[in-house]
Write a protein that holds these residues in place. Structure first.
Motif, PDB file in Angstrom:
ATOM      1  N   LEU A  11      -3.089   4.441  -0.671  1.00  0.00           N
ATOM      2  CA  LEU A  11      -4.442   4.130  -0.194  1.00  0.00           C
ATOM      3  C   LEU A  11      -4.421   3.616   1.242  1.00  0.00           C
ATOM      4  O   LEU A  11      -5.277   3.974   2.050  1.00  0.00           O
ATOM      5  N   GLU A  12      -3.455   2.770   1.565  1.00  0.00           N
ATOM      6  CA  GLU A  12      -3.375   2.238   2.929  1.00  0.00           C
ATOM      7  C   GLU A  12      -3.074   3.343   3.933  1.00  0.00           C
ATOM      8  O   GLU A  12      -3.622   3.363   5.041  1.00  0.00           O
ATOM      9  N   LEU A  13      -2.219   4.278   3.541  1.00  0.00           N
ATOM     10  CA  LEU A  13      -1.902   5.400   4.431  1.00  0.00           C
ATOM     11  C   LEU A  13      -3.087   6.342   4.587  1.00  0.00           C
ATOM     12  O   LEU A  13      -3.342   6.856   5.681  1.00  0.00           O
ATOM     13  N   LEU A  14      -3.822   6.567   3.506  1.00  0.00           N
ATOM     14  CA  LEU A  14      -5.035   7.393   3.602  1.00  0.00           C
ATOM     15  C   LEU A  14      -6.043   6.737   4.537  1.00  0.00           C
ATOM     16  O   LEU A  14      -6.654   7.418   5.387  1.00  0.00           O
ATOM     17  N   HIS A  15      -6.215   5.435   4.394  1.00  0.00           N
ATOM     18  CA  HIS A  15      -7.114   4.687   5.281  1.00  0.00           C
ATOM     19  C   HIS A  15      -6.656   4.791   6.732  1.00  0.00           C
ATOM     20  O   HIS A  15      -7.452   5.053   7.642  1.00  0.00           O
ATOM     21  N   CYS A  22       0.837   9.908   2.428  1.00  0.00           N
ATOM     22  CA  CYS A  22      -0.030   9.283   1.430  1.00  0.00           C
ATOM     23  C   CYS A  22       0.063  10.023   0.096  1.00  0.00           C
ATOM     24  O   CYS A  22       0.220   9.406  -0.972  1.00  0.00           O
ATOM     25  N   LEU A  23      -0.039  11.344   0.137  1.00  0.00           N
ATOM     26  CA  LEU A  23       0.004  12.146  -1.090  1.00  0.00           C
ATOM     27  C   LEU A  23       1.372  12.059  -1.755  1.00  0.00           C
ATOM     28  O   LEU A  23       1.477  12.042  -2.993  1.00  0.00           O
ATOM     29  N   LYS A  24       2.411  11.981  -0.957  1.00  0.00           N
ATOM     30  CA  LYS A  24       3.771  11.832  -1.489  1.00  0.00           C
ATOM     31  C   LYS A  24       3.879  10.552  -2.315  1.00  0.00           C
ATOM     32  O   LYS A  24       4.414  10.555  -3.430  1.00  0.00           O
ATOM     33  N   HIS A  25       3.343   9.453  -1.790  1.00  0.00           N
ATOM     34  CA  HIS A  25       3.452   8.184  -2.513  1.00  0.00           C
ATOM     35  C   HIS A  25       2.500   8.129  -3.705  1.00  0.00           C
ATOM     36  O   HIS A  25       2.806   7.458  -4.703  1.00  0.00           O
ATOM     37  N   ALA A  26       1.385   8.827  -3.647  1.00  0.00           N
ATOM     38  CA  ALA A  26       0.518   8.928  -4.822  1.00  0.00           C
ATOM     39  C   ALA A  26       1.276   9.616  -5.954  1.00  0.00           C
ATOM     40  O   ALA A  26       1.217   9.187  -7.121  1.00  0.00           O
ATOM     41  N   ALA A  27       2.026  10.697  -5.626  1.00  0.00           N
ATOM     42  CA  ALA A  27       2.809  11.414  -6.633  1.00  0.00           C
ATOM     43  C   ALA A  27       3.931  10.535  -7.201  1.00  0.00           C
ATOM     44  O   ALA A  27       4.279  10.649  -8.384  1.00  0.00           O
ATOM     45  N   MET A  28       4.465   9.642  -6.375  1.00  0.00           N
ATOM     46  CA  MET A  28       5.570   8.783  -6.811  1.00  0.00           C
ATOM     47  C   MET A  28       5.141   7.741  -7.843  1.00  0.00           C
ATOM     48  O   MET A  28       5.982   7.087  -8.461  1.00  0.00           O
ATOM     49  N   THR A  29       3.833   7.594  -8.063  1.00  0.00           N
ATOM     50  CA  THR A  29       3.373   6.702  -9.135  1.00  0.00           C
ATOM     51  C   THR A  29       3.671   7.307 -10.507  1.00  0.00           C
ATOM     52  O   THR A  29       3.734   6.586 -11.507  1.00  0.00           O
ATOM     53  N   GLY A  30       3.794   8.642 -10.565  1.00  0.00           N
ATOM     54  CA  GLY A  30       4.007   9.313 -11.831  1.00  0.00           C
ATOM     55  C   GLY A  30       2.794   9.275 -12.738  1.00  0.00           C
ATOM     56  O   GLY A  30       2.891   9.528 -13.942  1.00  0.00           O
ATOM     57  N   ASN A  31       1.622   8.989 -12.157  1.00  0.00           N
ATOM     58  CA  ASN A  31       0.397   8.836 -12.940  1.00  0.00           C
ATOM     59  C   ASN A  31      -0.666   9.762 -12.354  1.00  0.00           C
ATOM     60  O   ASN A  31      -1.185   9.504 -11.263  1.00  0.00           O
ATOM     61  N   ILE A  32      -0.977  10.843 -13.087  1.00  0.00           N
ATOM     62  CA  ILE A  32      -1.908  11.839 -12.557  1.00  0.00           C
ATOM     63  C   ILE A  32      -3.293  11.252 -12.317  1.00  0.00           C
ATOM     64  O   ILE A  32      -4.014  11.674 -11.408  1.00  0.00           O
ATOM     65  N   ARG A  33      -3.674  10.235 -13.105  1.00  0.00           N
ATOM     66  CA  ARG A  33      -4.996   9.614 -12.907  1.00  0.00           C
ATOM     67  C   ARG A  33      -5.055   8.918 -11.546  1.00  0.00           C
ATOM     68  O   ARG A  33      -6.084   8.976 -10.859  1.00  0.00           O
ATOM     69  N   LEU A  34      -3.966   8.302 -11.148  1.00  0.00           N
ATOM     70  CA  LEU A  34      -3.922   7.646  -9.836  1.00  0.00           C
ATOM     71  C   LEU A  34      -3.958   8.686  -8.720  1.00  0.00           C
ATOM     72  O   LEU A  34      -4.620   8.491  -7.697  1.00  0.00           O
ATOM     73  N   VAL A  35      -3.255   9.797  -8.913  1.00  0.00           N
ATOM     74  CA  VAL A  35      -3.282  10.888  -7.922  1.00  0.00           C
ATOM     75  C   VAL A  35      -4.704  11.408  -7.756  1.00  0.00           C
ATOM     76  O   VAL A  35      -5.172  11.653  -6.631  1.00  0.00           O
ATOM     77  N   ALA A  40       4.638   1.494  -9.520  1.00  0.00           N
ATOM     78  CA  ALA A  40       3.440   2.343  -9.483  1.00  0.00           C
ATOM     79  C   ALA A  40       2.324   1.670  -8.687  1.00  0.00           C
ATOM     80  O   ALA A  40       1.623   2.323  -7.899  1.00  0.00           O
ATOM     81  N   VAL A  41       2.163   0.361  -8.877  1.00  0.00           N
ATOM     82  CA  VAL A  41       1.149  -0.389  -8.126  1.00  0.00           C
ATOM     83  C   VAL A  41       1.461  -0.339  -6.639  1.00  0.00           C
ATOM     84  O   VAL A  41       0.572  -0.089  -5.807  1.00  0.00           O
ATOM     85  N   ASN A  42       2.716  -0.560  -6.284  1.00  0.00           N
ATOM     86  CA  ASN A  42       3.100  -0.544  -4.871  1.00  0.00           C
ATOM     87  C   ASN A  42       2.879   0.826  -4.241  1.00  0.00           C
ATOM     88  O   ASN A  42       2.379   0.933  -3.117  1.00  0.00           O
ATOM     89  N   HIS A  43       3.237   1.881  -4.961  1.00  0.00           N
ATOM     90  CA  HIS A  43       3.104   3.222  -4.386  1.00  0.00           C
ATOM     91  C   HIS A  43       1.639   3.636  -4.247  1.00  0.00           C
ATOM     92  O   HIS A  43       1.268   4.273  -3.257  1.00  0.00           O
ATOM     93  N   ALA A  86      -6.388  -1.594 -11.398  1.00  0.00           N
ATOM     94  CA  ALA A  86      -6.654  -1.752 -12.832  1.00  0.00           C
ATOM     95  C   ALA A  86      -5.997  -0.635 -13.638  1.00  0.00           C
ATOM     96  O   ALA A  86      -5.381  -0.886 -14.684  1.00  0.00           O
ATOM     97  N   VAL A  87      -6.101   0.618 -13.158  1.00  0.00           N
ATOM     98  CA  VAL A  87      -5.502   1.751 -13.869  1.00  0.00           C
ATOM     99  C   VAL A  87      -3.982   1.606 -13.922  1.00  0.00           C
ATOM    100  O   VAL A  87      -3.350   1.799 -14.977  1.00  0.00           O
ATOM    101  N   ALA A  88      -3.373   1.265 -12.779  1.00  0.00           N
ATOM    102  CA  ALA A  88      -1.910   1.141 -12.720  1.00  0.00           C
ATOM    103  C   ALA A  88      -1.394   0.043 -13.653  1.00  0.00           C
ATOM    104  O   ALA A  88      -0.277   0.126 -14.160  1.00  0.00           O
ATOM    105  N   ALA A  89      -2.223  -0.987 -13.880  1.00  0.00           N
ATOM    106  CA  ALA A  89      -1.818  -2.093 -14.746  1.00  0.00           C
ATOM    107  C   ALA A  89      -2.137  -1.837 -16.214  1.00  0.00           C
ATOM    108  O   ALA A  89      -1.843  -2.674 -17.067  1.00  0.00           O
ATOM    109  N   GLY A  90      -2.754  -0.673 -16.509  1.00  0.00           N
ATOM    110  CA  GLY A  90      -3.052  -0.337 -17.894  1.00  0.00           C
ATOM    111  C   GLY A  90      -4.261  -1.037 -18.468  1.00  0.00           C
ATOM    112  O   GLY A  90      -4.340  -1.257 -19.686  1.00  0.00           O
TER     113      GLY A  90
END
Length: 324
Positions: free
Chosen positions: A74-78, A120-133, A66-69, A184-188
């Protein structure tokens, strides 16, 4: 161990895996698209924002998928925003290298930027975490709004530090804030720690942008942009705003408005640059930048592991001491 090695030390193995993910994400079966993506990959920098995501994540947990995705998202959005910005600004160079639109053309650059944004959006979804999306989506809005505000400021008759900081909070600081917050969010991490991480990132990002703005007054060709490049695009940044308010000189103010309207000659801009340097604009901006550096470090909790504290301190010192 140099500064970059200190920054990478706590995540050296995780960073290598991330680089592989980044390279694999920018590939296509279409020869033309793949050619442009390959050019973009060759121009990729030191991955400073993904590094920030990973360092913050490791502060509160581990660097997992999740952290990697989210770091990749973010890097792709940038990356997509830079491709689009160069088209908007009609820039032929970025950091001393030809921009994508200079090598190819504006139409293809916009389309490739859109493709990278979708990835970018594809990899945000791959985190499985709506807060990160949501954080990635909000960042996309902030970056776009920052550009719109900056365009609106071209007709502004005031020389306001508040307006300047409003723009850079959205254009640059928002990206660093999102990187730290996502880590921080991805790490809980707890809500309080997430808030502190976001504040750390924002303060760091403001320092980063002030350093970039100081570069506009340098005559060092190694920086990758000519002296007064921002002013050629109608942008007045912190060193200029400080001197304009300090002197409150009618003729200088008139020239500044001509610069904003992109009606000033290159010679007028160079003369303006010298006035800003002579009257303390660079020293003032440097002082403000270092104040933001200190405020950022104050946001780190006492229990941050020592090796990560050293890495984050080296990170922000690298940001303000870099040569380009």
């Amino acid at each position: 161990m140099d500064t970059v090695d200190i920054i990478k030390q706590p995540i050296i193995h995780e960073l290598e895996a991330f680089r592989e993910l980044f390279v694999s994400s920018l590939k296509s079966d279409n020869p033309l698209l793949d050619n442009v993506l390959s050019y973009i990959k060759k121009r990729s920098g030191k991955m400073m924002r993904p590094i920030l995501v990973m360092l913050i994540a490791k502060t509160y947990g581990v660097v997992d998928d999740a952290v990697n995705h989210v770091a990749l998202s973010l890097e792709l959005l940038h990356t997509a925003s830079l491709v689009h910005d160069d088209v908007v600004d009609e820039s032929n160079e970025r950091r001393g290298q030809q921009s994508v639109n200079a090598v190819y053309d504006n139409k293809l650059s916009v389309l490739v930027g859109d493709y990278i944004l979708a990835t970018c959006l594809k990899h945000a979804a791959m985190t499985g975490n709506i807060r990160l999306v949501e954080l990635v989506s909000n960042l996309g809005q902030d970056l776009s709004l920052g550009e719109v505000i900056q365009l609106a400021n071209l007709s502004n008759k005031e020389f306001s530090e508040k307006d300047y900081f409003d723009v850079i909070r959205r254009k640059t600081a928002a990206l660093f804030a999102a990187a730290a917050e996502c880590g921080a969010v991805a790490a809980g991490a707890s809500d309080n720690d997430v808030e502190c991480a976001a504040s750390f990132g924002e303060l760091l990002g403001i320092a980063f942008q002030i350093k970039d703005d100081i570069f506009d007054y340098s005559d060092d060709n190694g920086i990758g942009k000519p002296t007064g490049n921002d002013m050629m695009e109608g942008k007045l940044t912190l060193p200029a705003i400080y001197v304009l308010n300090k002197l409150n000189d009618a003729s200088l103010n008139e020239l500044a408005l001509r610069i904003r309207a992109m009606k000033a000659t290159k010679e007028e801009i160079l003369s303006f640059v010298e006035t800003v340097k002579k009257d303390g604009g660079i020293e003032y901006a440097d002082m403000v930048m270092r104040d933001y550096r200190n405020k950022a470090l104050e946001m780190l909790p006492e229990y941050v592991p020592q090796n990560i504290r050293m890495a984050l301190t080296a990170y922000i010192d690298y940001v303000i001491d870099r040569k380009k």
